[in-house]
Design an enzyme around this catalytic site. Sequence first.
Site, PDB file in Angstrom:
ATOM      1  N   ASP A 241       0.014  -9.306  -4.436  1.00  0.00           N
ATOM      2  CA  ASP A 241       1.654  -8.995  -4.121  1.00  0.00           C
ATOM      3  C   ASP A 241       1.986  -8.016  -5.683  1.00  0.00           C
ATOM      4  O   ASP A 241       2.574  -7.251  -6.516  1.00  0.00           O
ATOM      5  CB  ASP A 241       2.877  -9.682  -4.973  1.00  0.00           C
ATOM      6  CG  ASP A 241       4.543  -8.717  -5.000  1.00  0.00           C
ATOM      7  OD1 ASP A 241       4.249  -7.963  -4.171  1.00  0.00           O
ATOM      8  OD2 ASP A 241       5.743  -9.992  -5.469  1.00  0.00           O
TER       9      ASP A 241
ATOM     10  N   ASP B 164       9.729  -8.750   3.120  1.00  0.00           N
ATOM     11  CA  ASP B 164       9.394  -9.265   1.438  1.00  0.00           C
ATOM     12  C   ASP B 164       9.920  -6.892   0.623  1.00  0.00           C
ATOM     13  O   ASP B 164       9.727  -6.280   1.055  1.00  0.00           O
ATOM     14  CB  ASP B 164       7.831  -9.013   1.541  1.00  0.00           C
ATOM     15  CG  ASP B 164       7.877  -9.642  -0.111  1.00  0.00           C
ATOM     16  OD1 ASP B 164       8.251 -10.528  -0.935  1.00  0.00           O
ATOM     17  OD2 ASP B 164       6.559  -7.852  -0.900  1.00  0.00           O
TER      18      ASP B 164
ATOM     19  N   LEU C 175       0.733  -1.494   0.001  1.00  0.00           N
ATOM     20  CA  LEU C 175      -0.141  -0.119   0.267  1.00  0.00           C
ATOM     21  C   LEU C 175       0.729   1.153   0.501  1.00  0.00           C
ATOM     22  O   LEU C 175       0.436   2.679  -0.200  1.00  0.00           O
ATOM     23  CB  LEU C 175      -0.699   0.235   1.304  1.00  0.00           C
ATOM     24  CG  LEU C 175      -2.191  -1.061   0.755  1.00  0.00           C
ATOM     25  CD1 LEU C 175      -3.044  -1.020   2.453  1.00  0.00           C
ATOM     26  CD2 LEU C 175      -2.829  -0.804  -0.382  1.00  0.00           C
ATOM     27  N   ARG C 176       1.806   0.885  -0.041  1.00  0.00           N
ATOM     28  CA  ARG C 176       3.503   2.046   0.477  1.00  0.00           C
ATOM     29  C   ARG C 176       3.470   3.456   1.240  1.00  0.00           C
ATOM     30  O   ARG C 176       3.725   4.304   1.128  1.00  0.00           O
ATOM     31  CB  ARG C 176       3.082   2.734  -1.094  1.00  0.00           C
ATOM     32  CG  ARG C 176       3.018   1.445  -2.060  1.00  0.00           C
ATOM     33  CD  ARG C 176       4.479   1.284  -2.440  1.00  0.00           C
ATOM     34  NE  ARG C 176       5.089   0.630  -4.137  1.00  0.00           N
ATOM     35  CZ  ARG C 176       6.149  -0.727  -3.585  1.00  0.00           C
ATOM     36  NH1 ARG C 176       6.334  -0.913  -2.388  1.00  0.00           N
ATOM     37  NH2 ARG C 176       5.777  -1.225  -5.288  1.00  0.00           N
TER      38      ARG C 176
HETATM   39 ZN   LIG Z   1       8.393 -10.467  -2.278  1.00  0.00          ZN
END
Ligand SMILES: [Zn+2]
Length: 449
Positions: A324, A166, A75-76
């Site tokens: 993703d 991640d 979602l940044r």
């Molecule tokens: Zn990743």
Amino acid sequence: MDERNGTGGASILIRGARILGGEPADILVRDGLVAEVGHDLEGRPAERPGPELVEIVEAAGLIALPGLVDLHTHLREPGREDAETVETGTRAAALGGYTAVHAMANTDPVADTAGVVEQVWRLGQESGRCDVRPVGAVTVGLQGERLAELGAMADSAARVRVFSDDGKCVSDAVLMRRALEYVKAFDGVVAQHAQEPRLTAGAQMNEGAVSGRLGLTGWPAVAEEAIISRDCLLAAHVGSRLHICHVSTAGSVEIIRWAKSKGWDVTAEVTPHHLLLTDDLVEDSPVGSYNPIYKVNPPLRTRADVMALREALADGTIDCVATDHAPHPVEDKETEWAAAAMGMIGLETALAVVQEAMVETGLLDWAGVAERMSRTPARIGRLAGHGRPIEAGEPANITLYDPSVRAAVDPAGYASKSRNTPYEGLTLPGRVVATFLRGRPTVLDGKLT
Ligand SMILES: [Zn+2]
């Protein structure tokens, strides 16, 4: 968040929907819950005591699925609000049929403290369109040097259960072991981005014939498979839960199949793009060659990998689909290949791509899609109130989907702040017609409410 009751107001009667693709039925929604499922419900008002306003949603021909749940969304916010915000990302999620997303931790600041995960969780609550469950970083600042405050994040209002660095791999085996041991205390799970960093230094695309022809540094399958092997063994050794993010190779599938055959508590996800797209698009595609729209981590692989991933998703070796969703602003994406950011948006196209890759090919029916895009991701994330069956007494998190249409992908109308979709110019099936979050429509007639 999970146990919140409905928002009250009018009851909603969804008429003639095919629940999980079955026979048409009516779904009466009241006070945020499914009140009743049956036939001709509007014909029996006496069974619904008291005066009430019933809003009718005609759903003939539509599939009703439990609201989709994403284990892997970027979602940044905070930090890259030029790419996406919680507000725009949850709008995109609702349009894609999602009622809950897990927000990845690689923000700025990194979501590695109770303070940051609570901030993201609160922003999700304010958005009101989709539940946002923050993912906590495994290591401080995603630096891979020392463990973040996993317990404090788990105990916070955000109740974090999924932990991931991640974007980066927890490559230190000792740290990974400690994280796996630590999360057992609160039934958490470590979601590994499996990428051996030394084997992928400077890597630009899948290592193979195409990378050789194009002269781009290859990203070997073994860089993913080596970490997955190691982590399955570590998880078994300490008796913990491991989740593997965005599996992309046929070899990874074999390793996960082996780990599951041992009875180890290993789960895995695959992205829609790895189920549909291949690395030869980098060489030749509808949008030319060397187009960074196809640059993604892990990279697009070969046709054989795609086929193995589809089979693995169908037979349960891979447990679920995760988007993703990785928004990037134009200036980070529309540049030369080597300089471009890695990632693709995916929330608004996920169900269409899964229909194309899995349903149209006969590999999954709609019950299978619901299992892999709602029930299982909710279970892996320990997210109560989502991924539940559409039955009386359950939270009314419901997606209505029209599988019969087919249209060219047009990102112009997307709610995401970014436009880096790899599907532009392709024709995909299906349309999300409506999404209900605890009985409240967030999308109706394909539009945000
Ligand atoms: Zn990743």
